[in-house]
Enzyme design. Structure first.
Site, PDB file in Angstrom:
ATOM      1  N   ASN A   1      34.581  46.160 -32.060  1.00  0.00           N
ATOM      2  CA  ASN A   1      35.134  45.372 -33.353  1.00  0.00           C
ATOM      3  C   ASN A   1      35.621  43.985 -32.679  1.00  0.00           C
ATOM      4  O   ASN A   1      35.273  42.900 -33.368  1.00  0.00           O
ATOM      5  CB  ASN A   1      36.037  46.042 -34.185  1.00  0.00           C
ATOM      6  CG  ASN A   1      35.220  47.170 -35.030  1.00  0.00           C
ATOM      7  OD1 ASN A   1      33.905  47.024 -34.984  1.00  0.00           O
ATOM      8  ND2 ASN A   1      36.074  47.925 -35.563  1.00  0.00           N
TER       9      ASN A   1
ATOM     10  N   ASP B   1      27.270  54.218 -38.828  1.00  0.00           N
ATOM     11  CA  ASP B   1      27.460  53.416 -37.724  1.00  0.00           C
ATOM     12  C   ASP B   1      28.172  53.960 -36.709  1.00  0.00           C
ATOM     13  O   ASP B   1      28.432  53.748 -35.382  1.00  0.00           O
ATOM     14  CB  ASP B   1      28.469  51.892 -37.917  1.00  0.00           C
ATOM     15  CG  ASP B   1      29.724  52.425 -38.960  1.00  0.00           C
ATOM     16  OD1 ASP B   1      29.529  53.656 -39.328  1.00  0.00           O
ATOM     17  OD2 ASP B   1      30.662  51.550 -39.071  1.00  0.00           O
TER      18      ASP B   1
ATOM     19  N   ASP C   1      29.510  54.134 -43.752  1.00  0.00           N
ATOM     20  CA  ASP C   1      30.384  53.802 -42.600  1.00  0.00           C
ATOM     21  C   ASP C   1      31.182  55.012 -42.311  1.00  0.00           C
ATOM     22  O   ASP C   1      31.811  55.558 -43.435  1.00  0.00           O
ATOM     23  CB  ASP C   1      31.244  52.662 -43.062  1.00  0.00           C
ATOM     24  CG  ASP C   1      31.893  51.895 -41.823  1.00  0.00           C
ATOM     25  OD1 ASP C   1      32.363  52.616 -41.072  1.00  0.00           O
ATOM     26  OD2 ASP C   1      32.154  50.857 -41.880  1.00  0.00           O
TER      27      ASP C   1
ATOM     28  N   LYS D   1      32.189  45.341 -45.691  1.00  0.00           N
ATOM     29  CA  LYS D   1      32.822  44.707 -44.550  1.00  0.00           C
ATOM     30  C   LYS D   1      31.901  43.338 -44.023  1.00  0.00           C
ATOM     31  O   LYS D   1      30.801  43.484 -44.010  1.00  0.00           O
ATOM     32  CB  LYS D   1      32.855  45.535 -43.415  1.00  0.00           C
ATOM     33  CG  LYS D   1      33.759  46.619 -43.603  1.00  0.00           C
ATOM     34  CD  LYS D   1      34.103  47.592 -42.407  1.00  0.00           C
ATOM     35  CE  LYS D   1      34.872  48.727 -42.594  1.00  0.00           C
ATOM     36  NZ  LYS D   1      34.958  49.933 -41.376  1.00  0.00           N
ATOM     37  N   ASP D   2      32.731  42.517 -43.802  1.00  0.00           N
ATOM     38  CA  ASP D   2      31.900  41.295 -43.269  1.00  0.00           C
ATOM     39  C   ASP D   2      31.174  41.441 -42.029  1.00  0.00           C
ATOM     40  O   ASP D   2      29.843  41.264 -42.004  1.00  0.00           O
ATOM     41  CB  ASP D   2      32.662  39.957 -43.306  1.00  0.00           C
ATOM     42  CG  ASP D   2      33.904  40.323 -41.995  1.00  0.00           C
ATOM     43  OD1 ASP D   2      33.900  41.296 -41.251  1.00  0.00           O
ATOM     44  OD2 ASP D   2      34.887  39.440 -41.922  1.00  0.00           O
ATOM     45  N   ARG D   3      31.709  42.265 -40.863  1.00  0.00           N
ATOM     46  CA  ARG D   3      30.795  42.476 -39.737  1.00  0.00           C
ATOM     47  C   ARG D   3      29.776  43.361 -39.949  1.00  0.00           C
ATOM     48  O   ARG D   3      28.405  43.373 -39.382  1.00  0.00           O
ATOM     49  CB  ARG D   3      31.880  43.154 -38.864  1.00  0.00           C
ATOM     50  CG  ARG D   3      32.527  44.702 -39.093  1.00  0.00           C
ATOM     51  CD  ARG D   3      33.583  44.787 -38.013  1.00  0.00           C
ATOM     52  NE  ARG D   3      34.399  46.042 -38.548  1.00  0.00           N
ATOM     53  CZ  ARG D   3      35.517  45.929 -38.985  1.00  0.00           C
ATOM     54  NH1 ARG D   3      36.132  44.660 -39.526  1.00  0.00           N
ATOM     55  NH2 ARG D   3      36.024  46.788 -39.264  1.00  0.00           N
TER      56      ARG D   3
ATOM     57  N   THR E   1      32.866  50.210 -35.636  1.00  0.00           N
ATOM     58  CA  THR E   1      32.096  49.888 -37.059  1.00  0.00           C
ATOM     59  C   THR E   1      30.734  48.531 -36.183  1.00  0.00           C
ATOM     60  O   THR E   1      29.782  48.760 -36.804  1.00  0.00           O
ATOM     61  CB  THR E   1      32.796  48.813 -37.984  1.00  0.00           C
ATOM     62  OG1 THR E   1      33.672  50.226 -38.471  1.00  0.00           O
ATOM     63  CG2 THR E   1      32.076  48.336 -39.191  1.00  0.00           C
TER      64      THR E   1
HETATM   65 ZN   LIG Z   1      36.362  52.695 -39.088  1.00  0.00          ZN
END
Ligand SMILES: [Zn+2]
Length: 534
Positions: free
Chosen positions: A96, A330, A36, A157-159, A75
């Site tokens: 997001n 990402d 990320d 992160k969940d996403r 993200t």
């Molecule tokens: Zn960020």
């Protein structure tokens, strides 16, 4: 890194298979890694200094200047491109979070990875779900072709876990404050609890500062940002500080430990059917936001991640797996203007949605919040119940922002809706075309505001958040795209591949047919894997 130690112990029991220089026709395990906020320029800058996992991957096929082609370099959209082959305009993951001013709930902000059908769901308090992802991901396609293929997603992160794992993974784990969690009704392999216990033990201990290499030491220069000083932090942490744990290399070590543990327990890559392990490493992003990407903090993060990735690949080697890796990001990122100096600057507070809304309302003699948005750039939402009023607000906003020295463009909904999806090299796309690639008529705003290059959309950093990404400019769009497997023929590739090209390329490697009309990316030729003629 001590978190990986128990995993190395698990793996030591596995018989080591002789390494083979021959790439078989099909890997047994695809390992897809997103780092990320690892921009292409950042990767290239650090590349000569890597000695671990990044170095190993650097000896594969490297597209140092790959593209997250869309304007919305965030993200959720970014992770969604990697394994779907779809731009955000097709995946529906345009940001997001976006707004639905007609939503029958108080909070009109819709989170990309929430299930908004769940009663009481809000942008902050939600059930994690792939509900908003409009397309299948690689894992979904693999399982459709062969239900015995297994798909596991592990992320900081969940996403990220949702967008890489797709609609129906066998396991989806993500970091939540101080541990990895999964869905309430999902299977809980014992090894997940073991990794969480290891994490809890590590977190309960204070952490000494990381000793910098001379390269990182040279980057340690204090920079004043608001009330904080950044540039010299070495991740010393008091016992139990989960926030400091998360915004440090410890989070990625924990994520890799979880990924390695699940690989071993679930026997991924051992069934005779290709399995998929999707991993998103969030710490580089959390570090970038907290300290910017030009100081000792980012250097220590990438140095430690390099070493931890090396340990992770060593585990896969010891498990005797025939695996292929793709690593990308990402989105990229921009360093703090305080360290970069002019022309880098922070955004004019007058561009924040609340201030902009007040100025437009005053100009038109209206009351209330007439424009809603999440920040000083991106999608801005205007009530649509009165088309004439909506049009007047759009026009007034455009007039107000015309000639603002920090505003590149203000694009209207109708204008973006009328544009064709861009094709050809992402290098040559206009800013409007980049915005079109992350436009969805069901979710996009009435206006999309693009700021000029080098404008950080955080007016005055008050908390820990000093730097960010999200612009349509190259520092946010350019990401490395790297393929590696044992015995791969090294190649440096200069063509501007896109992250949407990754899925069809992996599909080609495992003999999965993906109709070209269903995706935006195209297969990339790799050594031993020539793409089907189109
Ligand atoms: Zn960020």
């Amino acid at each position: 890194m001590n978190l990986l130690t128990p995993i190395l112990f698990f793996a030591a029991a596995a018989a080591a298979l002789p390494a083979s220089a021959q790439q078989p026709a099909r890997p047994d395990l695809i390992v897809a890694i997103a780092v990320d906020q690892l921009s292409g320029p950042l990767f290239s800058q650090y590349r000569p200094h890597f000695t671990g996992g990044f170095k190993r991957l650097s000896e594969g096929v490297v597209f140092a200047t790959g593209y997250q082609a869309q304007a919305a370099t965030e993200t959720c959209p970014g992770h969604a491109t990697i394994l779907t082959g779809a731009h955000p305009a097709r995946s529906g993951i345009i940001a997001n979070s976006w707004m639905n001013l007609n939503a029958a709930r108080e909070d009109k902000r819709i989170y990309c990875a929430e299930d908004e059908r769940v009663p009481g769901s809000s942008g902050d308090n939600y059930t994690v779900s792939p509900f908003h992802l409009k397309v299948p991901a690689l894992g979904d396609r693999m399982k459709a072709a062969n239900p015995r293929s297994r798909v596991v997603a592990v992320a900081g992160k969940d996403r990220s876990a949702v967008m890489m794992g797709g609609h129906n993974p066998d396991h989806r784990w993500w970091w939540s404050r101080d541990r990895f969690v999964t869905h309430a009704d999902a299977p809980q392999p014992p090894v997940a609890a073991q990794v969480n216990s290891s994490v809890a033990r590590a977190l309960a201990q204070a952490r000494p500062a990381i000793a910098p290499s001379p390269f990182c030491e040279a980057k340690a220069k204090p920079i004043q940002v608001g009330q904080r000083t950044v540039g010299t932090n070495r991740y010393q942490r008091v016992a139990g500080d989960a926030s400091a744990f998360s915004a440090s290399p410890e989070l990625d070590a924990a994520t890799l430990a979880m990924a390695a543990a699940l690989t071993q327990q679930l026997q991924l890559g051992k069934s005779g059917h290709t399995d998929l392990l999707a991993i998103s490493l969030a710490a580089t992003d959390l570090v970038g936001h907290r300290y910017g990407n030009g100081g000792a903090e980012m250097c220590l993060q990438l140095q430690t991640l390099d070493s931890d990735l090396g340990s992770f690949f060593a585990v896969l080697d010891r498990l005797g797996l025939n695996y292929a890796v793709v690593l990308t990001a990402d989105h990229g990122g921009l360093d703090i203007p305080e360290r970069q100096g002019p022309p880098a600057t922070r955004v004019d507070p007058a561009l924040n949605p609340k201030a902009l809304s007040a100025a437009v309302a005053q100009r038109l003699g209206l009351n209330g919040e007439v424009i809603r948005g999440d920040g000083a750039f991106g999608d801005m939402y205007i009530d649509r119940s009165d088309p004439a009023r909506n049009a007047a607000i759009q026009t007034a906003t455009k007039e107000l922002l015309a000639g603002h020295p920090q505003v590149e463009a203000v694009l209207g909904f109708a204008e973006l809706a009328a544009m064709p999806l861009p094709s050809g090299s992402p290098e040559s796309w206009t800013p409007a075309q980049r915005a079109r690639a992350s436009f969805d008529p069901e979710r996009s705003g009435d206006l999309v505001v693009l700021l000029k290059p080098q404008v950080t959309p955080i007016a005055s950093p008050t908390g820990t958040y000093v730097a960010t990404h999200g612009s349509p400019w190259e520092y946010d769009r350019q990401v490395p795209i790297i393929f590696w497997w044992k015995g791969i023929q090294r190649q440096e590739r200069s063509e501007p591949a896109m992250t949407v090209d990754i899925m069809p390329t992996l599909a080609r490697m495992i003999g999965l047919t993906v109709p070209a009309a269903e995706i935006d990316g195209r297969c990339l030729d790799l050594p031993g894997y020539r793409c089907p003629a189109r």
